[in-house]
Design a protein around this motif. Structure first.
Motif, PDB file in Angstrom:
ATOM      1  N   GLY A   1       0.817  -1.209   0.000  1.00 47.38           N
ATOM      2  CA  GLY A   1       0.000   0.000   0.000  1.00 47.38           C
ATOM      3  C   GLY A   1       0.848   1.256   0.000  1.00 47.38           C
ATOM      4  N   ALA A   2       1.937   1.218   0.758  1.00 44.00           N
ATOM      5  CA  ALA A   2       2.845   2.368   0.800  1.00 44.00           C
ATOM      6  C   ALA A   2       3.451   2.622  -0.577  1.00 44.00           C
ATOM      7  N   LEU A   3       3.851   1.587  -1.273  1.00 47.37           N
ATOM      8  CA  LEU A   3       4.422   1.754  -2.610  1.00 47.37           C
ATOM      9  C   LEU A   3       3.412   2.386  -3.569  1.00 47.37           C
ATOM     10  N   ALA A   4       2.130   2.094  -3.351  1.00 40.79           N
ATOM     11  CA  ALA A   4       1.096   2.635  -4.226  1.00 40.79           C
ATOM     12  C   ALA A   4       0.769   4.091  -3.914  1.00 40.79           C
ATOM     13  N   TYR A   5       0.912   4.493  -2.643  1.00 44.95           N
ATOM     14  CA  TYR A   5       0.392   5.796  -2.237  1.00 44.95           C
ATOM     15  C   TYR A   5       1.418   6.769  -1.669  1.00 44.95           C
TER      16      TYR A   5
ATOM     17  N   GLY B   1       0.793  -7.004 -11.679  1.00 48.38           N
ATOM     18  CA  GLY B   1       1.994  -7.009 -10.855  1.00 48.38           C
ATOM     19  C   GLY B   1       2.274  -5.717 -10.135  1.00 48.38           C
ATOM     20  N   SER B   2       1.373  -4.726 -10.231  1.00 49.63           N
ATOM     21  CA  SER B   2       1.604  -3.439  -9.589  1.00 49.63           C
ATOM     22  C   SER B   2       1.445  -3.562  -8.076  1.00 49.63           C
ATOM     23  N   PRO B   3       2.046  -2.627  -7.313  1.00 54.49           N
ATOM     24  CA  PRO B   3       1.898  -2.681  -5.857  1.00 54.49           C
ATOM     25  C   PRO B   3       0.448  -2.675  -5.397  1.00 54.49           C
ATOM     26  N   ILE B   4      -0.414  -1.862  -6.026  1.00 50.47           N
ATOM     27  CA  ILE B   4      -1.793  -1.797  -5.572  1.00 50.47           C
ATOM     28  C   ILE B   4      -2.524  -3.103  -5.878  1.00 50.47           C
ATOM     29  N   SER B   5      -2.212  -3.745  -6.988  1.00 49.40           N
ATOM     30  CA  SER B   5      -2.832  -5.036  -7.290  1.00 49.40           C
ATOM     31  C   SER B   5      -2.413  -6.090  -6.275  1.00 49.40           C
ATOM     32  N   ARG B   6      -1.152  -6.077  -5.906  1.00 43.44           N
ATOM     33  CA  ARG B   6      -0.673  -7.028  -4.904  1.00 43.44           C
ATOM     34  C   ARG B   6      -1.250  -6.708  -3.532  1.00 43.44           C
ATOM     35  N   PHE B   7      -1.443  -5.413  -3.246  1.00 43.35           N
ATOM     36  CA  PHE B   7      -2.062  -5.020  -1.982  1.00 43.35           C
ATOM     37  C   PHE B   7      -3.472  -5.577  -1.881  1.00 43.35           C
ATOM     38  N   TRP B   8      -4.280  -5.406  -2.944  1.00 41.41           N
ATOM     39  CA  TRP B   8      -5.653  -5.905  -2.889  1.00 41.41           C
ATOM     40  C   TRP B   8      -5.691  -7.421  -2.805  1.00 41.41           C
ATOM     41  N   ALA B   9      -4.832  -8.104  -3.534  1.00 41.99           N
ATOM     42  CA  ALA B   9      -4.815  -9.568  -3.457  1.00 41.99           C
ATOM     43  C   ALA B   9      -4.507 -10.035  -2.038  1.00 41.99           C
TER      44      ALA B   9
END
Length: 271
Positions: A34-38, A214-222
């Motif tokens: 989440g941090a990587l995304a935001y 493979g994006s950080p937000i996609s991995r966060f939601w998974a």
């Protein structure tokens, strides 16, 4: 990312206990996705507001401390008090100028002082008595300082195309609300609530990270779905196959959906 006391969910659940337990393997990594995304968006906004050398900052629900550390290292602030109800991740990443406080921000007597910046991200959406908490945080802002709050906004609606992603996201929001009281429906009222707390020059912006394979937000939601799976299944809206299918969808080139957005609102304490 937890400053939460007992929620207003039917079962009286609690962030970090009913779901998203910090002792669960990989929880720190989930927070970091989440941090990587935001974080870049958060830091750009804080720098634009003038946060920099000489500032004393309070980072509420600081999680793994990424924003706290970047305030020190990149913005050059004087000190940061990072607060979380479970501070184990913060304690693992000490930094010069970083003070760590393990505390429940909703507890009576929480008064760590006054700060030029009071910041909370993805915290209030999980808390009961949200208006009272906003008022309490505003009282921690020193004259001439700024309160900055960020939380999630759900961008799905009845007109949103049905995909594996949207079905599971709806189950997630409903399941978390029933389990720990998470409620993002009131987040768009932040500007009004900050103004009601006596802050001035209130403004807001929204950021929606792209759901790319493979994006950080996609991995966060998974990862979030996996940790909240039991709450999601309890809604009856999805089953295990649906959750697994949504994870595969996120990691495919077929994914065409909107992530939940991050609404950031700020307001200034009069001098």
């Amino acid at each position: 990312m937890s400053g939460a006391s007992r929620g207003d969910a039917p079962g009286g659940g609690r962030y970090g206990e009913a779901v998203f337990r910090p002792e669960q393997a990989g929880e720190g990594e989930r927070i970091d996705f989440g941090a990587l995304a935001y974080d870049d968006i958060t830091m750009a906004r804080l720098r634009a507001l003038g946060v920099g050398p000489g500032w004393r900052c309070l980072d509420v629900g600081a999680g793994t401390g990424t924003v706290s550390c970047r305030l020190l290292e990149e913005a050059g602030v004087a000190r940061v008090l990072a607060v979380d109800r479970d501070a184990r991740f913060l304690s693992e990443r000490p930094a010069p100028g970083l003070d760590v406080l393990e505390a429940d921000i909703t507890a009576p007597g929480f008064a760590p002082g006054r700060f030029g910046l009071v910041h909370a991200r993805f915290v209030l959406m999980h808390l009961p008595e949200r208006e009272r908490v906003i008022t309490a945080l505003a009282e921690l802002v020193a004259p001439g300082g700024v309160l900055v709050l960020s939380d999630a906004v759900d961008l799905t609606s009845d007109r949103t195309p049905s995909t594996p992603y949207t079905a599971v996201m709806r189950a997630m929001w409903q399941g978390l609300r029933a389990t720990i009281g998470t409620d993002v429906s009131w987040v768009p009222s932040y500007p009004h609530l900050l103004r009601g707390a006596g802050l001035q020059s209130v403004a807001a912006e929204i950021h929606v990270p792209p759901l790319l394979r493979g994006s950080p937000i996609s991995r966060f939601w998974a990862d979030t779905w996996e940790r909240g799976r039991a709450a999601m299944l309890a809604t009856g809206l999805v089953d295990d196959a649906a959750v697994d299918g949504a994870v595969r969808y996120l990691d495919s080139d077929d994914c065409a959906a909107l992530s939940a957005g991050m609404l950031t609102v700020w307001g200034w304490e009069p001098r």
